[in-house]
Design a protein around this motif. Structure first.
Motif, PDB file in Angstrom:
ATOM      1  N   MET A  27     -53.654 -69.086 -54.594  1.00 45.40           N
ATOM      2  CA  MET A  27     -55.107 -69.253 -54.587  1.00 45.40           C
ATOM      3  C   MET A  27     -55.559 -70.714 -54.615  1.00 45.40           C
ATOM      4  N   LEU A  28     -54.856 -71.546 -55.375  1.00 48.13           N
ATOM      5  CA  LEU A  28     -55.320 -72.916 -55.610  1.00 48.13           C
ATOM      6  C   LEU A  28     -55.568 -73.744 -54.336  1.00 48.13           C
ATOM      7  N   PRO A  29     -54.699 -73.685 -53.321  1.00 49.79           N
ATOM      8  CA  PRO A  29     -54.989 -74.486 -52.123  1.00 49.79           C
ATOM      9  C   PRO A  29     -56.344 -74.149 -51.491  1.00 49.79           C
ATOM     10  N   TYR A  30     -56.723 -72.884 -51.492  1.00 51.71           N
ATOM     11  CA  TYR A  30     -58.009 -72.479 -50.916  1.00 51.71           C
ATOM     12  C   TYR A  30     -59.171 -72.859 -51.830  1.00 51.71           C
ATOM     13  N   GLU A  31     -58.956 -72.711 -53.154  1.00 49.79           N
ATOM     14  CA  GLU A  31     -59.997 -73.094 -54.110  1.00 49.79           C
ATOM     15  C   GLU A  31     -60.288 -74.593 -54.004  1.00 49.79           C
ATOM     16  N   GLU A  32     -59.218 -75.391 -53.909  1.00 50.55           N
ATOM     17  CA  GLU A  32     -59.410 -76.838 -53.813  1.00 50.55           C
ATOM     18  C   GLU A  32     -60.067 -77.227 -52.494  1.00 50.55           C
ATOM     19  N   MET A  33     -59.724 -76.521 -51.428  1.00 49.76           N
ATOM     20  CA  MET A  33     -60.344 -76.793 -50.139  1.00 49.76           C
ATOM     21  C   MET A  33     -61.861 -76.621 -50.243  1.00 49.76           C
ATOM     22  N   HIS A  44     -73.094 -76.106 -48.774  1.00 56.84           N
ATOM     23  CA  HIS A  44     -72.869 -74.820 -49.409  1.00 56.84           C
ATOM     24  C   HIS A  44     -71.756 -74.037 -48.715  1.00 56.84           C
ATOM     25  N   VAL A  45     -71.105 -73.152 -49.492  1.00 56.64           N
ATOM     26  CA  VAL A  45     -70.070 -72.283 -48.945  1.00 56.64           C
ATOM     27  C   VAL A  45     -70.293 -70.872 -49.469  1.00 56.64           C
ATOM     28  N   LEU A  46     -70.348 -69.895 -48.552  1.00 57.43           N
ATOM     29  CA  LEU A  46     -70.325 -68.495 -48.960  1.00 57.43           C
ATOM     30  C   LEU A  46     -68.884 -68.206 -49.347  1.00 57.43           C
ATOM     31  N   TYR A  47     -68.658 -67.676 -50.558  1.00 57.39           N
ATOM     32  CA  TYR A  47     -67.299 -67.561 -51.082  1.00 57.39           C
ATOM     33  C   TYR A  47     -67.172 -66.260 -51.857  1.00 57.39           C
ATOM     34  N   ARG A  48     -66.082 -65.539 -51.583  1.00 59.75           N
ATOM     35  CA  ARG A  48     -65.882 -64.265 -52.292  1.00 59.75           C
ATOM     36  C   ARG A  48     -64.391 -64.041 -52.494  1.00 59.75           C
ATOM     37  N   VAL A  49     -64.039 -63.555 -53.688  1.00 58.70           N
ATOM     38  CA  VAL A  49     -62.664 -63.180 -53.993  1.00 58.70           C
ATOM     39  C   VAL A  49     -62.687 -61.746 -54.503  1.00 58.70           C
ATOM     40  N   THR A  50     -61.950 -60.852 -53.832  1.00 58.67           N
ATOM     41  CA  THR A  50     -61.960 -59.430 -54.172  1.00 58.67           C
ATOM     42  C   THR A  50     -60.570 -58.987 -54.600  1.00 58.67           C
ATOM     43  N   LYS A  73     -72.122 -73.320 -40.118  1.00 58.99           N
ATOM     44  CA  LYS A  73     -71.731 -71.975 -39.657  1.00 58.99           C
ATOM     45  C   LYS A  73     -70.214 -71.817 -39.509  1.00 58.99           C
ATOM     46  N   GLY A  74     -69.482 -72.335 -40.490  1.00 53.50           N
ATOM     47  CA  GLY A  74     -68.038 -72.132 -40.531  1.00 53.50           C
ATOM     48  C   GLY A  74     -67.189 -73.139 -39.787  1.00 53.50           C
ATOM     49  N   GLU A  75     -67.775 -74.223 -39.322  1.00 55.43           N
ATOM     50  CA  GLU A  75     -66.969 -75.223 -38.604  1.00 55.43           C
ATOM     51  C   GLU A  75     -65.961 -75.912 -39.515  1.00 55.43           C
ATOM     52  N   ASP A  76     -66.372 -76.263 -40.740  1.00 58.40           N
ATOM     53  CA  ASP A  76     -65.466 -76.968 -41.654  1.00 58.40           C
ATOM     54  C   ASP A  76     -64.643 -76.029 -42.528  1.00 58.40           C
ATOM     55  N   ILE A  77     -65.245 -74.971 -43.024  1.00 58.76           N
ATOM     56  CA  ILE A  77     -64.540 -74.024 -43.893  1.00 58.76           C
ATOM     57  C   ILE A  77     -64.739 -72.619 -43.338  1.00 58.76           C
ATOM     58  N   LYS A  78     -63.634 -71.955 -43.044  1.00 55.42           N
ATOM     59  CA  LYS A  78     -63.707 -70.566 -42.604  1.00 55.42           C
ATOM     60  C   LYS A  78     -62.330 -69.946 -42.762  1.00 55.42           C
ATOM     61  N   PHE A  79     -62.193 -69.034 -43.730  1.00 60.09           N
ATOM     62  CA  PHE A  79     -60.927 -68.337 -43.888  1.00 60.09           C
ATOM     63  C   PHE A  79     -61.147 -66.951 -44.484  1.00 60.09           C
ATOM     64  N   THR A 109     -43.834 -67.724 -50.545  1.00 58.83           N
ATOM     65  CA  THR A 109     -45.287 -67.783 -50.493  1.00 58.83           C
ATOM     66  C   THR A 109     -45.722 -68.470 -49.217  1.00 58.83           C
ATOM     67  N   GLU A 110     -46.480 -67.764 -48.402  1.00 57.92           N
ATOM     68  CA  GLU A 110     -46.936 -68.288 -47.125  1.00 57.92           C
ATOM     69  C   GLU A 110     -48.338 -68.876 -47.212  1.00 57.92           C
ATOM     70  N   ASN A 111     -48.986 -68.748 -48.370  1.00 59.38           N
ATOM     71  CA  ASN A 111     -50.393 -69.138 -48.440  1.00 59.38           C
ATOM     72  C   ASN A 111     -50.629 -70.623 -48.217  1.00 59.38           C
ATOM     73  N   SER A 112     -49.764 -71.480 -48.763  1.00 58.90           N
ATOM     74  CA  SER A 112     -49.945 -72.909 -48.525  1.00 58.90           C
ATOM     75  C   SER A 112     -49.729 -73.230 -47.059  1.00 58.90           C
ATOM     76  N   LYS A 113     -48.727 -72.560 -46.458  1.00 57.14           N
ATOM     77  CA  LYS A 113     -48.495 -72.748 -45.033  1.00 57.14           C
ATOM     78  C   LYS A 113     -49.687 -72.241 -44.240  1.00 57.14           C
ATOM     79  N   ALA A 114     -50.242 -71.108 -44.679  1.00 55.52           N
ATOM     80  CA  ALA A 114     -51.408 -70.549 -43.980  1.00 55.52           C
ATOM     81  C   ALA A 114     -52.580 -71.507 -44.076  1.00 55.52           C
TER      82      ALA A 114
END
Length: 197
Positions: A27-33, A44-50, A73-79, A109-114
């Motif tokens: 989770m941390l790489p995405y949270e820090e991003m 601002h970022v629309l952000y949700r963790v389910t 509209k998601g150019e900088d952050i979109k995942f 763990t592939e998340n950092s690579k992802a």
């Protein structure tokens, strides 16, 4: 949702049981991003963790993390990623919540690579949309050759630089967006500003 994004540590509606690998490697790489983007741009970022549970299991199998930057509209952050709640060397019974040491359990763990792949794809996407991005990327690649005397690490995407001892200095060393400078003066002259932490 991470403390750095909510400022809450003890809200029971915001907590689940998870492993260290799930939290730090997943989770941390995405949270820090997201956190860095908000702090550095003020956007601002629309952000949700389910959390995702299987039936009546007591422990989540993982979480689905979704985010999109609003102003662009998601150019900088979109995942939209799934992060597994696993731990190397630990067998977890998600139904009961029990766990035991088991050396046969090996987690890749592939998340950092992802996350790195996301950055690469995002950079390619932005470059194809905007020729000036191509010029910035080319300039950034030119500056990525490091020598022992180069101590300032910049992020070519956010235009923020980090000095030795700052929180994200070490992490920036492996960033796809790494740009190095010989001094803060050089970084500022290139249009970068210093990270707050």
């Amino acid at each position: 949702i991470a403390y750095q994004l909510t400022g809450e540590n003890a809200n029971n509606k915001n907590l689940i049981t998870g492993t260290r690998s799930f939290n730090v490697d997943g989770m941390l790489p995405y949270e820090e991003m997201v956190g860095d983007y908000v702090r550095e741009t003020g956007n601002h970022v629309l952000y949700r963790v389910t959390p995702v549970f299987d039936g009546d299991d007591l422990v989540a199998k993982g979480v689905q993390m979704e985010a999109m930057s609003v102003e662009d509209k998601g150019e900088d952050i979109k995942f939209n990623v799934f992060v597994y709640n696993v731990q190397d060397g630990v067998k977890i019974d998600y139904e009961t919540g029990d766990s035991e040491a088991d050396s046969s359990v090996q987690v890749t763990t592939e998340n950092s690579k992802a996350s790195q792949k996301y950055h690469t794809n995002q950079n390619s996407s932005n470059n194809s949309k905007n020729n000036s991005s191509n010029k910035n990327t080319t300039a950034a690649k030119t500056n990525t050759k490091t020598t022992a005397s180069q101590k300032i690490r910049g992020n070519s995407r956010s235009k923020v630089y980090h000095c030795p001892g700052q929180r994200d200095y070490d992490r920036m060393g492996t960033s796809k967006y790494l740009v190095t400078f010989k001094s803060e003066k050089e970084a500022k002259a290139a249009g970068y500003h210093k990270a707050q932490r």
